[in-house]
Write a protein that holds these residues in place. Structure first.
Motif, short mmCIF file in Angstrom:
data_model
loop_
_atom_site.label_atom_id
_atom_site.label_comp_id
_atom_site.label_asym_id
_atom_site.label_seq_id
_atom_site.Cartn_x
_atom_site.Cartn_y
_atom_site.Cartn_z
N VAL A 2 -0.32 0.07 10.31
CA VAL A 2 0.01 -0.76 11.47
C VAL A 2 0.96 -0.02 12.42
CG1 VAL A 2 0.62 -3.11 12.15
CG2 VAL A 2 -0.09 -2.67 9.81
N SER A 3 0.80 -0.28 13.72
CA SER A 3 1.49 0.50 14.75
C SER A 3 3.01 0.42 14.68
CB SER A 3 1.02 0.06 16.14
OG SER A 3 1.16 -1.34 16.28
N PHE A 4 3.57 -0.64 14.10
CA PHE A 4 5.03 -0.71 14.06
C PHE A 4 5.61 -0.10 12.78
CE2 PHE A 4 3.42 -4.93 12.78
CZ PHE A 4 4.03 -5.12 11.56
N GLY A 5 4.76 0.66 12.05
CA GLY A 5 5.26 1.37 10.89
C GLY A 5 5.23 0.52 9.64
N TYR A 6 4.03 0.15 9.22
CA TYR A 6 3.88 -0.71 8.03
C TYR A 6 2.50 -0.42 7.45
CZ TYR A 6 4.35 -5.17 5.40
OH TYR A 6 4.49 -6.13 4.43
N THR A 7 2.41 -0.39 6.13
CA THR A 7 1.09 -0.24 5.51
C THR A 7 0.90 -1.36 4.51
OG1 THR A 7 2.06 1.28 3.89
CG2 THR A 7 0.91 2.29 5.74
N PHE A 17 0.31 -5.91 18.08
CA PHE A 17 0.33 -4.65 17.33
C PHE A 17 -1.11 -4.19 17.09
CE2 PHE A 17 0.86 -8.30 14.50
CZ PHE A 17 -0.22 -8.15 13.65
N THR A 18 -1.21 -2.89 16.80
CA THR A 18 -2.53 -2.29 16.59
C THR A 18 -2.64 -1.85 15.13
OG1 THR A 18 -2.68 -1.60 18.88
CG2 THR A 18 -4.03 -0.37 17.32
N THR A 19 -3.80 -2.09 14.56
CA THR A 19 -4.04 -1.75 13.15
C THR A 19 -5.18 -0.74 13.04
OG1 THR A 19 -3.40 -3.98 12.47
CG2 THR A 19 -4.71 -2.71 10.89
N LEU A 71 6.45 -8.30 11.09
CA LEU A 71 6.98 -8.03 12.44
C LEU A 71 8.00 -9.11 12.85
CD1 LEU A 71 6.82 -6.08 14.80
CD2 LEU A 71 4.99 -7.45 15.76
N LEU A 72 7.67 -10.37 12.55
CA LEU A 72 8.62 -11.45 12.88
C LEU A 72 9.92 -11.28 12.11
CD1 LEU A 72 6.22 -14.55 12.98
CD2 LEU A 72 7.25 -13.36 14.94
N ALA A 73 9.80 -10.92 10.83
CA ALA A 73 11.02 -10.74 10.02
C ALA A 73 11.89 -9.64 10.63
CB ALA A 73 10.64 -10.39 8.59
N ARG A 74 11.26 -8.60 11.15
CA ARG A 74 12.03 -7.49 11.71
C ARG A 74 12.59 -7.82 13.10
NH1 ARG A 74 8.52 -1.94 10.76
NH2 ARG A 74 7.97 -2.31 8.59
N GLU A 75 11.77 -8.49 13.92
CA GLU A 75 12.15 -8.61 15.33
C GLU A 75 12.65 -9.98 15.75
OE1 GLU A 75 9.07 -7.05 17.81
OE2 GLU A 75 9.41 -5.00 17.10
N LEU A 127 0.84 -1.21 0.00
CA LEU A 127 0.00 0.00 0.00
C LEU A 127 0.87 1.25 0.00
CD1 LEU A 127 -2.83 1.23 0.25
CD2 LEU A 127 -2.64 1.00 2.72
N THR A 128 0.70 2.04 -1.06
CA THR A 128 1.38 3.33 -1.13
C THR A 128 0.30 4.40 -1.30
OG1 THR A 128 1.51 3.26 -3.52
CG2 THR A 128 3.39 2.32 -2.32
N LYS A 129 0.68 5.66 -1.19
CA LYS A 129 -0.28 6.77 -1.36
C LYS A 129 -0.92 6.71 -2.75
CE LYS A 129 -0.31 9.00 2.48
NZ LYS A 129 -1.38 8.36 3.24
N GLU A 130 -0.08 6.39 -3.78
CA GLU A 130 -0.59 6.36 -5.16
C GLU A 130 -1.62 5.23 -5.32
OE1 GLU A 130 2.90 6.18 -4.52
OE2 GLU A 130 2.86 8.37 -4.55
N VAL A 131 -1.27 4.06 -4.77
CA VAL A 131 -2.18 2.91 -4.87
C VAL A 131 -3.49 3.26 -4.17
CG1 VAL A 131 -2.53 0.56 -3.98
CG2 VAL A 131 -0.41 1.14 -5.13
#
Ligand code: V4E
Length: 202
Positions: free
Chosen positions: A131-136, A112-114, A178-182, A10-14
């Protein structure tokens, strides 16, 4: 009802392209906590146990071969009946599902919160998640009544992607991102396990 869904980046353009001509249905904020063993036993076998705003749910694949098709379309059953959940993941039965989950060795692995905005676009439901950890991430969904309607629904979703120039390549869902990051070590093991079954982990 069976939910057939496909995720996209998801981006602004999409987002602008998708909301044009779509009907806004609702905005909702919810918090998910996923449960598993430290080595992610459930997720290694494509079972996803979570509590969403106090309701415990188990997502399991519709097919023995896994819930994700080669086109990265997800076909999972969302089970909330406590007895069915107990049977599917082998829990003891008491009057408290949360306690049975804990006693079987499953503990929170991520929370996490969405913030989700939902639109209707023709017969499709479009979810846009922040998403709360900085993901769209977004997803296109169709609901069908029976398994035999699933192939047609998958074709419709792929056509929707093409029409709206959405990139059809696999996208990691929120918990996997989140798992991939943390938790890179268990995540690596998940990737290897899914690959061994000729399946891509997203
Ligand atoms: C089944 C599954 C996961 C569990 C969470 O499912 P997900 O669709 O990511 O949840 P959410 O909150 O985005 O949607 P909702 O449940 O509200 O409809 S995480 C990964 N899977 C399997 C899976 C996968 N590996 N890849 C893709 C593209 N989808 C599902």
């Amino acid at each position: 009802m069976i939910e057939i869904e496909k995720k996209f980046r998801l981006t602004k353009e999409v987002e602008s392209a998708l909301v044009e001509g779509a009907q806004f249905l609702r905005a909702k904020t919810f918090t998910d906590t996923y449960f598993d063993t430290p080595k992610l036993k459930l997720i290694h076998s494509d079972r996803w146990l979570r509590e969403r705003d106090g309701v415990i749910e188990l997502k399991v694949p519709m097919h023995a071969g896994g819930g994700l098709t080669k086109d990265s379309i997800a076909q999972y059953d969302e089970i909330t009946d406590p007895q069915k959940i107990r049977t599917l993941i082998g829990l003891k039965t008491s009057d408290n599902l949360a306690r049975d989950i804990a006693q079987a060795g499953y503990a929170p692995i991520a929370t996490f919160t969405t913030k989700r905005r939902t639109y209707q676009k023709g017969e499709f439901v479009v979810d846009l998640d922040d998403v709360s950890f900085g993901y769209t991430i977004g997803e296109i969904e169709l609901m069908v009544k029976s398994k035999k309607e699933m192939p047609q629904a998958r074709a419709k979703i792929l056509a929707f992607f093409k029409k709206h120039q959405l990139t059809p390549t696999p996208v990691r869902g929120k918990i996997l991102e989140l798992l991939a990051r943390e938790r890179p070590a268990p995540y690596k093991s998940l990737v290897a396990t899914y690959k061994a079954r000729s399946r891509v982990l997203e």
